[in-house]
Design an enzyme around this catalytic site. Structure first.
Site, short mmCIF file in Angstrom:
data_model
loop_
_atom_site.label_atom_id
_atom_site.label_comp_id
_atom_site.label_asym_id
_atom_site.label_seq_id
_atom_site.Cartn_x
_atom_site.Cartn_y
_atom_site.Cartn_z
N GLU A 337 0.80 -1.22 0.00
CA GLU A 337 0.00 0.00 0.00
C GLU A 337 0.84 1.28 0.00
O GLU A 337 0.51 2.26 0.66
CB GLU A 337 -0.98 -0.03 1.19
CG GLU A 337 -1.91 -1.24 1.13
CD GLU A 337 -2.84 -1.38 2.32
OE1 GLU A 337 -2.73 -0.57 3.27
OE2 GLU A 337 -3.67 -2.31 2.32
N GLU A 439 -6.37 -10.39 -2.32
CA GLU A 439 -7.13 -10.33 -1.07
C GLU A 439 -8.62 -10.18 -1.36
O GLU A 439 -9.29 -9.30 -0.82
CB GLU A 439 -6.65 -9.17 -0.19
CG GLU A 439 -5.15 -9.20 0.12
CD GLU A 439 -4.71 -8.02 0.99
OE1 GLU A 439 -5.57 -7.37 1.61
OE2 GLU A 439 -3.49 -7.75 1.04
#
Length: 562
Positions: A337, A439
């Site tokens: 991220e 995910e």
């Protein structure tokens, strides 16, 4: 006839799938609709390319090459719009256009849609447009209700007036059935392969009527889920997992705050036990993650470090983790991220991430190193993670010498926009790197039945895109549930999302095939890629063998003698 080789060739977009459907045993109905065009461009061009689908519904009324001026305003800045008439509900609209700007070095241009009753779709595509050349915007949308008149408009993020030219606009509709047919076409050509088994006696004479049983014993395509420490010692949960998945990722147990909560006090006990479980069951595992750029997910003691002390700590983190688990994990999410957060680069400088990748590659050269990010493929409303921004960051790291081996897309979806999802995957595919949905889940703001519907849409879209190499669900089971979506309850009874996964896993495997050799002593079938065991019987003679069905445009030929 080597049908698979024919089907795998590139078919002109203006062509049809009639021949495919007639010849392919997996689709029993005829089809004369459009073939989806995976073409995408991420480099600025001096001249725009021709429109996809010859313009689609713009073919006979294509907007001319026009130039407009964007001026700053409190709500953003807009160009004049394209007027779209009689758009249908639940239809996949694939949109693309070329954009050229003047007056700024670059700006993010967002395409949005206003339909009847002021129904607004904030983002149906983006492009990071550059000055003096043509940039390609590719996106799409699905309307919740029919719209007699809709406005497709463009918004810039620049704080000054710029000129925007547009060209080669295209809008191609697909019905739900046409979309599914295109998905199945890719599955048949990318996830399967034709196999012909030839049976002969010891003299080489072909045997007609030999009985053949073929059983798939493993799958090539990695499809798995996150697991947590809750799987340890829980034999029913372990059996449930192994029966379904061939890939795993540890939800939190490898993160820095889990392995070194206090400086210098390393504890890999839980991770070791989880790794022992996956390896004992021949399950591949992703390493998640080495560094998380979000400050709140770093150990408290790390957040208090700066300069040389932090640099020493991160170096020790890489060396400790990668040396301990060298060649055990197929992937590592090196930077997690980083488009949303910059904990390390803010403290160690802009070259910190590049150093992470270089050091990780030196420590474990066989592991594929990934970036991992959210809101890249789920939406285009997040200005931090537009597809062009992600591509630019990957290219920046590659230019710096990073061993960049894969693209991680977290895929935490709300309501999926499938044409947009596919368009983003198309642009990412231009990097020619493996793409994984890492995910996958659906927001718990929806009820369980709706979660299952949206999950199926996302999984079908991922599995049917030729650039996607693996899919991981984010469904680790805890006493208090799961992150957003569970597949089962605590008694391992399937919830709607679990039923969806089981249905697709069954659909995407060959299972057992039975037949007899023809008058040429041959038996042919299409099978999903993976490992197979074969049993051949002719009279009182039998033979057993195994084979691997890997991706290729050619039919695989396999000889067995009795």
């Amino acid at each position: 006839m080597q049908l698979m080789a024919f089907l795998s060739r590139k078919i002109p977009i203006s062509g049809f799938l009639v021949f495919l459907i007639l010849m392919c045993p997996f689709l029993a109905f005829s089809y004369d609709g459009p073939l989806y065009d995976f073409t995408a461009y991420t480099q600025c061009k001096s001249v725009p390319e021709k429109p996809l689908y010859n313009g689609g519904i713009f073919k006979d009324q294509a907007p001319p090459l026009t130039q407009h001026r964007i001026s700053p305003s409190s709500d953003g800045s807009y160009t004049p719009a394209l007027i779209l008439q009689n758009l249908a509900q639940n239809t996949m609209y694939c949109f693309s256009i070329w954009i050229k700007i003047q007056g700024a070095d670059s700006t993010l241009v967002t395409a949005s849609l206003m339909a009847n009753n002021n129904a607004k779709y904030d983002c149906v595509g983006t492009v990071l447009a550059k000055s003096g050349c043509w940039s390609f915007l590719k996106g799409g949308f699905i309307l919740d209700a029919p719209s007699s008149v809709s406005i497709l408009y463009f918004q810039g993020t620049t704080d000054k007036s710029i000129n925007v030219a547009i060209a080669s606009a295209s809008l191609q509709p697909f019905t739900e059935q046409q979309w599914r047919t295109n998905q199945q076409y890719i599955i048949n050509t990318e996830r399967k392969r034709a196999l012909t088994i030839h049976v002969s006696d010891s003299h080489g004479d072909r045997l007609q009527g030999a009985s053949i049983t073929i059983e798939q014993i493993s799958k090539d395509f990695p499809f798995g889920s996150a697991i947590a420490s809750t799987i340890l010692g829980n034999l029913p949960y372990q059996n449930w997992f192994v029966e379904r998945f061939n890939a795993a990722v540890f939800e939190n147990e490898l993160k820095w705050y889990a392995t070194e909560p206090e400086q210098g006090k390393l504890n890999y006990t839980i991770a070791d036990q989880m790794l022992e479980f996956v390896l004992a069951n021949q399950i591949v595992a992703r390493g998640h993650n080495i560094f998380w750029e979000d400050p709140k997910y770093n150990p408290a003691w790390v957040r208090n470090l700066t300069g040389p002390a932090l640099n020493s700590a991160v170096h020790s983190r890489i060396q400790s983790l990668m040396s301990k688990y060298k060649e055990e994990f197929i992937h590592w999410d090196v930077s997690n991220e980083m488009l949303h957060f910059d904990f390390y680069e803010e403290r160690l400088g802009p070259g910190a991430t590049l150093h992470f990748y270089r050091t990780a590659h030196e420590a474990d050269p066989l592991a594929s190193l990934f970036l991992n990010e959210f809101n890249v493929v789920e939406t285009c409303t997040d200005v931090n993670t537009t597809v062009d921004t992600y591509i630019a960051k990957i290219r920046e790291l590659e230019r710096g010498g990073a061993s960049m081996n894969g693209i991680g897309l977290e895929s935490h979806f709300s309501k999926p926009n499938l044409p947009l999802m596919r368009a983003i995957l198309d642009k990412l595919a231009t990097l020619k790197l493996p793409i994984w949905l890492t995910e996958v889940d659906i927001s718990n703001k929806f009820d369980k039945e709706t979660q299952a519907i949206y999950l199926e849409q996302v999984l079908r879209e991922g599995f049917s895109h030729p650039a996607v190499d693996g899919i991981m669900l984010w469904t680790a089971l805890h006493p208090n549930g799961c992150y957003q979506m569970c597949l089962t309850d605590h008694n391992l009874q399937s919830l709607p999302a679990g039923d969806t996964v089981d249905k697709l896993l069954k659909e995407w495997e060959t299972g057992e095939a039975n037949g007899r050799t023809d008058d040429h002593g041959s038996y042919s079938f299409f099978g999903f890629l993976g490992e197979y065991k074969i049993r051949v019987q002719y009279g009182n003679r039998t033979a057993n063998s195994t084979l691997s069905l890997s991706q290729s445009e050619e039919t695989k030929h396999f000889n067995i003698q009795l």
